[in-house]
Design a protein around this motif. Structure first.
Motif, PDB file in Angstrom:
ATOM      1  N   PRO A 355      59.224  34.147  27.638  1.00  0.00           N
ATOM      2  CA  PRO A 355      59.978  35.236  26.988  1.00  0.00           C
ATOM      3  C   PRO A 355      59.228  36.573  26.975  1.00  0.00           C
ATOM      4  CG  PRO A 355      60.052  33.224  25.678  1.00  0.00           C
ATOM      5  CD  PRO A 355      59.064  32.981  26.768  1.00  0.00           C
ATOM      6  N   GLU A 356      57.972  36.598  26.608  1.00  0.00           N
ATOM      7  CA  GLU A 356      57.179  37.828  26.576  1.00  0.00           C
ATOM      8  C   GLU A 356      55.916  37.628  27.415  1.00  0.00           C
ATOM      9  OE1 GLU A 356      56.394  39.030  22.590  1.00  0.00           O
ATOM     10  OE2 GLU A 356      58.513  39.132  22.027  1.00  0.00           O
ATOM     11  N   PRO A 357      56.057  37.714  28.736  1.00  0.00           N
ATOM     12  CA  PRO A 357      54.917  37.433  29.615  1.00  0.00           C
ATOM     13  C   PRO A 357      53.796  38.456  29.430  1.00  0.00           C
ATOM     14  CG  PRO A 357      56.732  38.374  30.868  1.00  0.00           C
ATOM     15  CD  PRO A 357      57.253  38.109  29.499  1.00  0.00           C
ATOM     16  N   GLN A 358      52.577  37.959  29.404  1.00  0.00           N
ATOM     17  CA  GLN A 358      51.426  38.841  29.220  1.00  0.00           C
ATOM     18  C   GLN A 358      50.298  38.409  30.147  1.00  0.00           C
ATOM     19  OE1 GLN A 358      50.299  40.364  25.275  1.00  0.00           O
ATOM     20  NE2 GLN A 358      48.274  39.452  25.589  1.00  0.00           N
ATOM     21  N   LEU A 359      49.711  39.408  30.796  1.00  0.00           N
ATOM     22  CA  LEU A 359      48.584  39.187  31.689  1.00  0.00           C
ATOM     23  C   LEU A 359      47.405  39.981  31.154  1.00  0.00           C
ATOM     24  CD1 LEU A 359      47.830  37.973  34.605  1.00  0.00           C
ATOM     25  CD2 LEU A 359      48.158  40.316  35.393  1.00  0.00           C
ATOM     26  N   GLU A 360      46.275  39.334  30.997  1.00  0.00           N
ATOM     27  CA  GLU A 360      45.078  40.009  30.500  1.00  0.00           C
ATOM     28  C   GLU A 360      43.955  39.868  31.519  1.00  0.00           C
ATOM     29  OE1 GLU A 360      41.977  39.984  26.686  1.00  0.00           O
ATOM     30  OE2 GLU A 360      43.889  38.908  26.582  1.00  0.00           O
ATOM     31  N   ILE A 361      43.346  40.998  31.886  1.00  0.00           N
ATOM     32  CA  ILE A 361      42.256  41.015  32.865  1.00  0.00           C
ATOM     33  C   ILE A 361      41.050  41.680  32.218  1.00  0.00           C
ATOM     34  CG2 ILE A 361      41.526  41.725  35.171  1.00  0.00           C
ATOM     35  CD1 ILE A 361      44.503  42.000  35.891  1.00  0.00           C
ATOM     36  N   THR A 362      39.945  40.956  32.166  1.00  0.00           N
ATOM     37  CA  THR A 362      38.714  41.527  31.611  1.00  0.00           C
ATOM     38  C   THR A 362      37.608  41.421  32.652  1.00  0.00           C
ATOM     39  OG1 THR A 362      37.977  39.425  30.647  1.00  0.00           O
ATOM     40  CG2 THR A 362      39.343  40.841  29.269  1.00  0.00           C
ATOM     41  N   THR A 363      36.735  42.426  32.671  1.00  0.00           N
ATOM     42  CA  THR A 363      35.575  42.399  33.556  1.00  0.00           C
ATOM     43  C   THR A 363      34.335  42.744  32.739  1.00  0.00           C
ATOM     44  OG1 THR A 363      35.750  44.737  34.199  1.00  0.00           O
ATOM     45  CG2 THR A 363      36.985  43.145  35.508  1.00  0.00           C
ATOM     46  N   ARG A 364      33.217  42.119  33.104  1.00  0.00           N
ATOM     47  CA  ARG A 364      31.960  42.450  32.439  1.00  0.00           C
ATOM     48  C   ARG A 364      30.794  42.094  33.349  1.00  0.00           C
ATOM     49  NH1 ARG A 364      29.549  38.112  29.480  1.00  0.00           N
ATOM     50  NH2 ARG A 364      30.762  36.180  29.552  1.00  0.00           N
ATOM     51  N   HIS A 365      29.635  42.530  32.942  1.00  0.00           N
ATOM     52  CA  HIS A 365      28.416  42.368  33.735  1.00  0.00           C
ATOM     53  C   HIS A 365      27.418  41.554  32.936  1.00  0.00           C
ATOM     54  CE1 HIS A 365      24.416  44.345  35.078  1.00  0.00           C
ATOM     55  NE2 HIS A 365      24.668  43.305  35.845  1.00  0.00           N
ATOM     56  N   SER A 366      26.835  40.505  33.563  1.00  0.00           N
ATOM     57  CA  SER A 366      25.860  39.672  32.855  1.00  0.00           C
ATOM     58  C   SER A 366      24.907  39.041  33.862  1.00  0.00           C
ATOM     59  CB  SER A 366      26.573  38.573  32.054  1.00  0.00           C
ATOM     60  OG  SER A 366      25.645  37.691  31.462  1.00  0.00           O
ATOM     61  N   ARG A 367      23.614  39.351  33.722  1.00  0.00           N
ATOM     62  CA  ARG A 367      22.554  38.698  34.504  1.00  0.00           C
ATOM     63  C   ARG A 367      22.817  38.737  36.006  1.00  0.00           C
ATOM     64  NH1 ARG A 367      21.276  33.222  30.935  1.00  0.00           N
ATOM     65  NH2 ARG A 367      20.741  34.288  28.988  1.00  0.00           N
ATOM     66  N   ASN A 368      22.956  39.920  36.549  1.00  0.00           N
ATOM     67  CA  ASN A 368      23.149  40.106  37.989  1.00  0.00           C
ATOM     68  C   ASN A 368      24.432  39.465  38.517  1.00  0.00           C
ATOM     69  OD1 ASN A 368      20.864  41.665  38.524  1.00  0.00           O
ATOM     70  ND2 ASN A 368      19.558  39.836  38.634  1.00  0.00           N
ATOM     71  N   ARG A 369      25.377  39.231  37.605  1.00  0.00           N
ATOM     72  CA  ARG A 369      26.668  38.694  38.029  1.00  0.00           C
ATOM     73  C   ARG A 369      27.791  39.498  37.396  1.00  0.00           C
ATOM     74  NH1 ARG A 369      27.352  33.862  40.602  1.00  0.00           N
ATOM     75  NH2 ARG A 369      25.428  32.765  41.125  1.00  0.00           N
ATOM     76  N   LEU A 370      28.861  39.626  38.136  1.00  0.00           N
ATOM     77  CA  LEU A 370      30.071  40.263  37.623  1.00  0.00           C
ATOM     78  C   LEU A 370      31.047  39.152  37.249  1.00  0.00           C
ATOM     79  CD1 LEU A 370      30.486  43.164  40.191  1.00  0.00           C
ATOM     80  CD2 LEU A 370      29.196  43.113  38.059  1.00  0.00           C
ATOM     81  N   LEU A 371      31.575  39.226  36.033  1.00  0.00           N
ATOM     82  CA  LEU A 371      32.466  38.188  35.517  1.00  0.00           C
ATOM     83  C   LEU A 371      33.873  38.750  35.368  1.00  0.00           C
ATOM     84  CD1 LEU A 371      30.109  36.845  32.690  1.00  0.00           C
ATOM     85  CD2 LEU A 371      30.135  36.229  35.103  1.00  0.00           C
TER      86      LEU A 371
END
Length: 441
Positions: A355-371
């Motif tokens: 009924p109420e579709p939601q997409l969440e995208i988060t990015t962050r940086h931790s210990r030489n890796r991109l998450l």
């Protein structure tokens, strides 16, 4: 039933004579297939393997392994064929004790003949060989499944190569014609209406960068601020997602939006053309990698490009983009776009009935890796599907126009792994979440 004390008695009586103990170096052939053998060996120390060859000696297979405390030569000794059924070779330096056909039974009046005394040993050895045969059967089945999958992928790759050739030609025409059309429109406007060229160029250079949620919020602000209609405010929010609106836009807003919209379409056409080229290449290569990578790629920018390409899919989806401060990484922009497009497109398909579709995208940086975490509130993916979801040719889209080849997530996983990264899927009744970790270099 085989008892340890029975074995110990047999060893103590028959395999402790130092004159019937031999030491062999690793690589020594103790028995030869079809060769003479009148001995039963007990492994005091070390490890040996038995090998079987076919009639013309063109194939050799390892059929058993014996370690400390185990016997070999059982068949030729007790069946009295005196012919070894396998070739036995020492894998390590080993020490072997043995008896032969001249060995006399000890206390036959109590324990019976030599064969009767060794019957528990024979049964135990047969049981062990049966277990080993079962394990080998499992390994064979695994190998066959991998072989079938490899052959299937080879066939698919051959088909994809032909399709890719035709698609490359079509995409090449679209790309060149788009560039030509863009140049012709720009030249025409510079000569006839130079005052609107700026709006067109802005759309061409940047396209729409703001996600849907930001556009809706900005549109409401613009409606109140300038008294605009709903559609006009939303279009202006797409073109000017932040900051004050320049006077040049407000002077003739409809015309400004019209030419910006045209520029955005040209921008998206060029972007889609590049993306299609990358997809064709990835499908053609299937198991290969694309090593054309740049050292200064902005991961957040590749996500924005993906959202631009999927505008039609995201019209009814509330997109929450939470970008972190990220260092640039060494990557192929088109490969990263392909990752996000496949995951987001699948999420949109999954949320069709939400009924109420939601997409969440988060990015962050931790210990030489991109998450990167991409979550949606569509239905939960069951355990059986989760186990197969990254396999080639597995798809749940089988009806009507919503069909699939089952390659999207398989290619996503291949690309992620080619960077030395990982991708994981978790799903519960509230959220389905993909987590991607990519090294910066």
């Amino acid at each position: 039933m085989y008892q340890p004390k029975t074995l110990q008695r047999i060893i103590d009586i028959y395999f402790t004579d130092p004159e019937r103990v031999i030491s062999v170096k690793a690589g020594t052939q103790v028995l030869r297939q079809d060769g003479f053998n009148d001995r039963l060996y007990w492994v005091k120390q070390g490890e040996l393997c038995g090998y079987l060859q076919n009639d013309n000696n063109s194939l050799t297979a390892r059929i058993f392994r014996v370690r400390q405390g185990m016997f070999f030569g059982v068949h030729s000794f007790f069946s009295r064929t005196l012919v070894a059924s396998t070739t036995v070779i020492a894998e390590t330096d080993s020490e072997l004790a043995w008896i032969d056909l001249d060995t006399q039974a000890v206390e036959p009046e109590v324990y019976g003949s030599l064969s009767e005394q060794f019957m528990p040993v024979m049964m135990h050895e047969l049981a062990q060989r049966q277990v080993l045969a079962g394990m080998q059967a499992f390994e064979k089945e695994k190998a066959l499944q991998k072989l079938y999958a490899a052959e299937q992928m080879t066939t698919l790759g051959q088909l994809a190569a032909g399709i890719a050739h035709e698609l490359n030609n079509a995409v090449g025409v679209l790309s060149s014609k788009t560039e030509g059309l863009q140049g012709a429109i720009c030249r025409f406007l510079q000569e006839s209406k130079p005052e609107v060229s700026h709006f067109l160029e802005l759309g061409i250079d940047h396209g729409q960068q703001a996600p849907s949620a930001q556009v809706r919020k900005r549109a409401r602000e613009l409606q109140e601020m300038y008294g605009l209609g709903r559609e006009q405010a939303r279009q202006l929010a797409r073109a000017q997602p932040q900051g004050e609106i320049p006077a040049s836009w407000l002077a003739n807003l409809d015309e400004a939006l019209q030419y910006w919209d045209l520029g955005r379409d040209l921008h998206d056409m060029r972007l889609a053309s590049k993306h299609a080229t990358c997809i064709v290449r990835s499908v053609k290569q299937l198991g290969g990698t694309d090593n054309v990578r740049q050292p200064d790629i902005d991961l957040n920018d590749t996500i924005n490009k993906s959202l631009s390409l999927l505008q039609s899919n995201l019209r009814r989806v509330n997109v929450l983009l939470r970008p972190g401060e990220l260092p640039s990484m060494s990557a192929s922009s088109t490969e990263l776009v392909q990752i996000w497009v496949n995951i987001i497109k699948n999420a949109c398909d999954a949320m069709e009935g939400t009924p109420e579709p939601q997409l969440e995208i988060t990015t962050r940086h931790s210990r030489n890796r991109l998450l990167v975490t991409i979550s949606n509130n569509g239905p939960m993916i069951d355990e059986a599907t989760r186990r197969k979801i990254f396999q080639p040719n597995f798809t749940t889209k089988k009806g009507g126009l919503s069909f699939g080849l089952g390659l999207g997530l398989a290619i996503v996983q291949r690309i992620v792994h080619s960077y030395g990264g990982t991708i994981a899927l978790k799903s519960d009744p509230e959220t389905t979440r993909f987590r991607i970790k990519l090294p910066i270099t």
